[in-house]
Design a protein around this motif. Structure first.
Motif: not given
Length: 107
Positions: A30-51
């Motif tokens: 659960g920790l592994i899946f959660g941490i990977v999801a948070l890292v991917l969500a951070k990059t996706a959020r930055q991509t979305y907020l850029a445009e």
């Protein structure tokens, strides 16, 4: 212009769900899946907020992020409980307790 799906938006959602479902696997998965999801969500959020006008699927990212946070919290709690139980009863005591529980549920 047609909107593109945000990269990894579905994967973030799936990993968020898996972090909750696998939190009882001694807390590690659960920790592994959660941490990977948070890292991917951070990059996706930055991509979305850029445009934001170019991308669709940000709701999956937000939902996956929330599920990942919940999964990390549940996994951490379960991991701490396992560590405390092993510290109190030892590994042999934990094995004996699990055998006793299996005998009770078989009958």
């Amino acid at each position: 212009m047609e909107k593109q799906t945000l990269p990894n938006s579905t994967l973030i959602l799936v990993f968020g769900i898996l972090s909750i479902l696998s939190c009882c696997c001694h807390g590690i998965l659960g920790l592994i899946f959660g941490i990977v999801a948070l890292v991917l969500a951070k990059t996706a959020r930055q991509t979305y907020l850029a445009e934001p006008a170019l991308y669709d699927g940000y709701n999956n990212v937000k939902t996956g992020r929330v599920l990942a946070i919940i999964g990390i919290i549940l996994s951490a709690i379960y991991l701490v409980i396992n560590i405390v139980l092993i510290a109190i009863y030892g590994w042999d005591g934990m094995e004996e307790m699990s055998r006793e529980w299996m005998r009770v549920y078989e009958n």
